[in-house]
Write an enzyme that holds these catalytic residues in place. Structure first.
Site, PDB file in Angstrom:
ATOM      1  CE1 TYR A  34     -37.489 -57.247 -56.394  1.00 13.52           C
ATOM      2  CE2 TYR A  34     -36.828 -55.259 -57.554  1.00 13.52           C
ATOM      3  CZ  TYR A  34     -37.292 -55.873 -56.421  1.00 13.52           C
ATOM      4  OH  TYR A  34     -37.567 -55.128 -55.296  1.00 13.52           O
ATOM      5  CB  SER A  88     -30.577 -59.206 -47.630  1.00 20.41           C
ATOM      6  OG  SER A  88     -31.847 -58.990 -48.083  1.00 20.41           O
ATOM      7  CD  GLU A 106     -40.858 -61.729 -50.001  1.00 20.18           C
ATOM      8  OE1 GLU A 106     -40.201 -60.678 -49.925  1.00 20.18           O
ATOM      9  OE2 GLU A 106     -40.764 -62.662 -49.194  1.00 20.18           O
ATOM     10  CG  ASP A 120     -33.742 -56.833 -49.315  1.00 12.94           C
ATOM     11  OD1 ASP A 120     -34.818 -57.198 -48.820  1.00 12.94           O
ATOM     12  OD2 ASP A 120     -33.349 -57.190 -50.440  1.00 12.94           O
ATOM     13  CB  SER A 159     -13.902 -60.821 -49.880  1.00 13.86           C
ATOM     14  OG  SER A 159     -14.809 -61.841 -49.538  1.00 13.86           O
ATOM     15  N   GLY A 207     -31.202 -65.061 -51.663  1.00 15.34           N
ATOM     16  CA  GLY A 207     -32.361 -64.238 -51.332  1.00 15.34           C
ATOM     17  C   GLY A 207     -32.409 -63.870 -49.860  1.00 15.34           C
ATOM     18  CG  ASP A 231     -39.743 -53.702 -51.133  1.00 19.91           C
ATOM     19  OD1 ASP A 231     -40.177 -54.107 -52.238  1.00 19.91           O
ATOM     20  OD2 ASP A 231     -38.540 -53.808 -50.804  1.00 19.91           O
TER      21      ASP A 231
HETATM   22  C1  GLA Z   1     -35.739 -58.310 -53.049  1.00 15.54           C
HETATM   23  C2  GLA Z   1     -35.649 -56.787 -53.031  1.00 15.54           C
HETATM   24  C3  GLA Z   1     -36.612 -56.212 -51.987  1.00 15.54           C
HETATM   25  C4  GLA Z   1     -38.026 -56.772 -52.145  1.00 15.54           C
HETATM   26  C5  GLA Z   1     -37.999 -58.294 -52.276  1.00 15.54           C
HETATM   27  C6  GLA Z   1     -39.350 -58.855 -52.609  1.00 15.54           C
HETATM   28  O1  GLA Z   1     -35.261 -58.833 -51.859  1.00 15.54           O
HETATM   29  O2  GLA Z   1     -34.344 -56.367 -52.760  1.00 15.54           O
HETATM   30  O3  GLA Z   1     -36.607 -54.797 -52.081  1.00 15.54           O
HETATM   31  O4  GLA Z   1     -38.673 -56.175 -53.234  1.00 15.54           O
HETATM   32  O5  GLA Z   1     -37.074 -58.722 -53.262  1.00 15.54           O
HETATM   33  O6  GLA Z   1     -40.239 -58.667 -51.569  1.00 15.54           O
END
Ligand code: GLA
Length: 389
Positions: A225, A128, A35, A175, A69, A126, A38
């Site tokens: 982030y 995606s 985590e 993601d 949608s 979280g 990336d």
């Molecule tokens: C989000 C981002 C990813 C990654 C995660 C943390 O999901 O979109 O690219 O950095 O956080 O691992």
């Protein structure tokens, strides 16, 4: 959701005459370990879920694209010539960002389109949902207007650019890659520097992956982030005075420990320690899975969460309580936050016979301590983006 249901809904929104829509699907993802590595050129180990975003699409005779949608009330019809402007803070910016990136590669729709989206991934949890809607849109554009010129990896990179540039979230590649390349009952061991990857069979004999949603609204997640990314870049700058590295993912834990004193700022040093140690945990976890040592895998999941809590500081009270309560249940091998953090979901490795008790007891304790009602999903690992019919 099934393709029949979305087709029926499509006909309710648009006319029934004309061709039937084509149906596309892109999953969400859960990251098992690795985590915040990336964007540091490190390793990740996510898998695609069977939850995701369905999209029904039909070419029309108008010179517009219609977006609707089943998850949001907002709909819009945009002339092809105006496709490249943002629309407030609306959900359509995700597909629009992808149209925009395709235009830069010379792929621009010359005919109108009717689109209907429907997702069953909880938004902002979280898992995606944004990569999922981007990738389902991109897969369709690539197939119908782009002659399949991009392969799945290139598609993932294009969708990541859409998120970075159009949406303004500086995310890494995990993601979009996971939802593009995922395979049923496999997790993806991805080197985010080279994009070399291996699909590893998820042998979960007698175990389940349980996703628990804190239902804590993620606040300031995007700015925090981006702040963490900045801190990692700063760490690389300090380290470069003694060792040339492009990113933290290049360092082993031993190498890092030798030179970490050259990072004068304690907070930045902790951030870097998380990244380097997490990278090592990810490699070890894949190895443990291949050997069938799921107890070790669970221990590494726990260590991952603790490092995200103490060194990277992206967990927060709700995620920490949910993980703590999960670990108190007999039959839980490991539990950690998944995704960016600051709210969202945890993922736990649970013995099959303990799943019901896990959900009941963890749910009750979490609610007592936070006042929030969590949701639980027993995850099935599915395929990446595809056309369904
Ligand atoms: C989000 C981002 C990813 C990654 C995660 C943390 O999901 O979109 O690219 O950095 O956080 O691992």
């Amino acid at each position: 959701m099934t393709s029949e249901i979305i087709t029926t809904e499509f006909y309710k929104k648009y006319s029934e005459s004309g061709e039937s829509p084509r149906i596309f699907f892109s999953p969400g993802r859960v990251n098992l370990i690795g985590e915040h590595t990336d964007y540091n050129g490190g390793y990740v180990f996510p898998c695609a879920l069977t939850y995701g975003t369905y999209m029904a699409a039909r070419i029309s005779s108008t010179k517009t694209i219609k977006f609707a949608s089943l998850n949001f009330d907002f709909t819009i019809e945009i002339p092809l010539s105006e496709l490249h402007n943002k629309v407030g803070n609306e959900w359509v910016n995700y597909p629009l960002g992808v149209f925009n990136e395709f235009k830069k590669t010379g792929v621009d729709p010359d005919r109108g389109i009717e689109l209907l989206f429907s997702g069953d991934i909880p938004n902002g949890a979280g898992l995606s949902s944004s990569a999922s809607i981007e990738t389902v849109t991109g897969f369709f554009i690539n197939k119908v207007f782009g002659n399949d010129k991009l392969n799945l990896e290139e598609l993932a990179l294009l969708c990541q650019r859409a998120e970075n540039k159009f949406i303004g979230v500086n995310c890494g590649i995990m993601d979009q890659f996971a939802v593009s390349v995922g395979k049923k009952d496999h997790a993806i061991f991805l080197n985010c520097d080279t994009l070399d990857h291996e699909l590893v069979p998820l042998k979960l004999d007698g175990l389940k992956l349980v996703i628990s949603n804190t239902n804590k609204k993620r606040q300031l997640a995007d700015s925090k982030y981006n702040e963490r990314r900045g801190e990692c870049e700063q760490a690389v700058k300090y380290l470069n005075k003694v060792k040339k590295v492009k990113n933290l993912g290049e360092l082993s834990l031993d190498e890092f420990n030798e030179i970490s004193a050259h990072i004068p700022d304690e907070v930045i040093r902790k951030r870097a320690l998380h990244v380097v140690s997490e990278d090592q945990r990810c490699v070890e976890a894949v190895d443990a899975l291949k050997k069938g040592d799921m107890v070790r895998f669970g221990v590494l999941m726990n260590e991952s969460h603790d490092s995200l809590r103490d060194d990277y500081e992206v967990t927060g009270t709700e995620l920490d309580i949910l993980v703590e309560e999960a670990r108190n249940i007999k039959g839980v091998l490991g539990s950690r936050m998944t995704g960016a953090g600051f709210g969202g979901c945890t993922v736990s490795l649970v013995r099959e016979e303990a799943v019901d008790i896990f959900i009941e007891k963890t749910g009750k304790k979490y609610e007592q301590r936070t006042g929030l009602k969590p949701d639980f999903y027993v995850a099935d690992v599915g395929d990446g983006v595809k056309e369904i019919q």
